[in-house]
Design an enzyme around this catalytic site. Sequence first.
Site, PDB file in Angstrom:
ATOM      1  CG  ASP A  14      -1.604   1.261   1.396  1.00 31.47           C
ATOM      2  OD1 ASP A  14      -2.388   1.660   0.521  1.00 31.47           O
ATOM      3  OD2 ASP A  14      -1.490   1.957   2.631  1.00 31.47           O
ATOM      4  CG  ASP A  16      -1.954   7.343   0.468  1.00 27.68           C
ATOM      5  OD1 ASP A  16      -1.129   8.036   0.249  1.00 27.68           O
ATOM      6  OD2 ASP A  16      -3.063   7.380  -0.095  1.00 27.68           O
ATOM      7  CB  ILE A  52     -12.274   4.218   2.675  1.00 24.41           C
ATOM      8  CG1 ILE A  52     -12.464   3.309   3.869  1.00 24.41           C
ATOM      9  CG2 ILE A  52     -13.592   4.348   2.167  1.00 24.41           C
ATOM     10  CD1 ILE A  52     -12.717   1.789   3.876  1.00 24.41           C
ATOM     11  NE  ARG A  54     -10.401  12.300  -4.185  1.00 30.05           N
ATOM     12  CZ  ARG A  54      -9.710  12.733  -5.443  1.00 30.05           C
ATOM     13  NH1 ARG A  54     -10.426  13.328  -6.171  1.00 30.05           N
ATOM     14  NH2 ARG A  54      -8.588  12.388  -5.837  1.00 30.05           N
ATOM     15  CB  SER A 121      -4.559   7.478  -3.543  1.00 28.64           C
ATOM     16  OG  SER A 121      -4.439   8.825  -3.895  1.00 28.64           O
TER      17      SER A 121
HETATM   18  C1  BG6 Z   1      -6.166   5.881   0.339  1.00 32.93           C
HETATM   19  C2  BG6 Z   1      -6.005   6.509   1.689  1.00 32.93           C
HETATM   20  O1  BG6 Z   1      -4.814   5.156   0.110  1.00 32.93           O
HETATM   21  O2  BG6 Z   1      -6.603   6.775  -0.817  1.00 32.93           O
HETATM   22  C3  BG6 Z   1      -7.379   7.099   1.835  1.00 32.93           C
HETATM   23  O3  BG6 Z   1      -5.803   5.449   2.814  1.00 32.93           O
HETATM   24  C4  BG6 Z   1      -7.732   8.100   0.840  1.00 32.93           C
HETATM   25  O4  BG6 Z   1      -7.187   7.890   3.138  1.00 32.93           O
HETATM   26  C5  BG6 Z   1      -7.862   7.124  -0.453  1.00 32.93           C
HETATM   27  O5  BG6 Z   1      -8.962   8.486   0.937  1.00 32.93           O
HETATM   28  C6  BG6 Z   1      -8.155   7.857  -1.775  1.00 32.93           C
HETATM   29  O6  BG6 Z   1      -7.443   8.862  -1.990  1.00 32.93           O
HETATM   30  P1  BG6 Z   1      -7.294  10.033  -3.081  1.00 32.93           P
HETATM   31  O7  BG6 Z   1      -6.153  10.543  -3.242  1.00 32.93           O
HETATM   32  O8  BG6 Z   1      -7.862   9.440  -4.501  1.00 32.93           O
HETATM   33  O9  BG6 Z   1      -8.521  11.170  -2.661  1.00 32.93           O
HETATM   34 MG    MG Z   2      -2.501   3.245   3.668  1.00 35.24          MG
END
Ligand code: BG6
Ligand code: MG
Length: 216
Positions: A14, A16, A52, A54, A121
């Site tokens: 992963d 983040d 989770i 966005r 993300s």
């Molecule tokens: C995940 C994070 O990796 O990415 C979440 O743990 C976040 O907190 C999700 O909401 C979506 O990210 P983004 O950058 O698409 O808003």
């Molecule tokens: Mg993470």
Amino acid sequence: MNARLKPYKAVIFDLDGVITDTARYHYLAWKRLAETQGVHFDEAFNEHLKGIDRMGSLELILASSPRAYTVEQKLALADEKNRHYVELISTMSPSDLLPGAVQALDACRAAGLKIGLASVSKNAFAVLDMLGITGKFDYVVDAAKIAKGKPDPEIFLKAASELGVSPADCLGVEDAVAGVASIKAAGMTALGIGDPAVLTQADSVIPGLDHFTETP
Ligand code: BG6
Ligand code: MG
């Protein structure tokens, strides 16, 4: 080969909260957004949002609001959160790699394992570029390549299939409850990053990637 890596043919990380501390920036950006909507937001609630996507995170936050939101209003709030998040990460550089992250990736490479990244993300590629580590992955699955986010297993299964490795031969590395659930649902071994009392479904838990090459 390092004892932790011996049973596997691939490691899927992963991003983040595992490779870099963007989990903190997601927290700050969601907190500010939630408070503009009169929703109380703290670290404990944030734990449910980790991993989770966005819109899923926004829905969880707005569930605590008495207001009803149109789809357009929700999209505007998600954009607002992302603008703040992008501002927070705009000065990121290789110095924002968490301790042990590069060493963990290099240990996997030295052991001849495939290396994947599984992040829901939409900012994943931008973050990898700012960290200067895009080239260290054999395959990256981001939000654009999947229909269902974590805890669904799709993202880890997609990574394994693109790496040409069976899920049973993969180690998934995650800091989020939803992420660990995704790894386990994919039939992989889960290495949690964080607190064993939180990541109860993980097969083992370490405080950070600086402990990655320790014998399990
Ligand atoms: C995940 C994070 O990796 O990415 C979440 O743990 C976040 O907190 C999700 O909401 C979506 O990210 P983004 O950058 O698409 O808003
Ligand atoms: Mg993470």
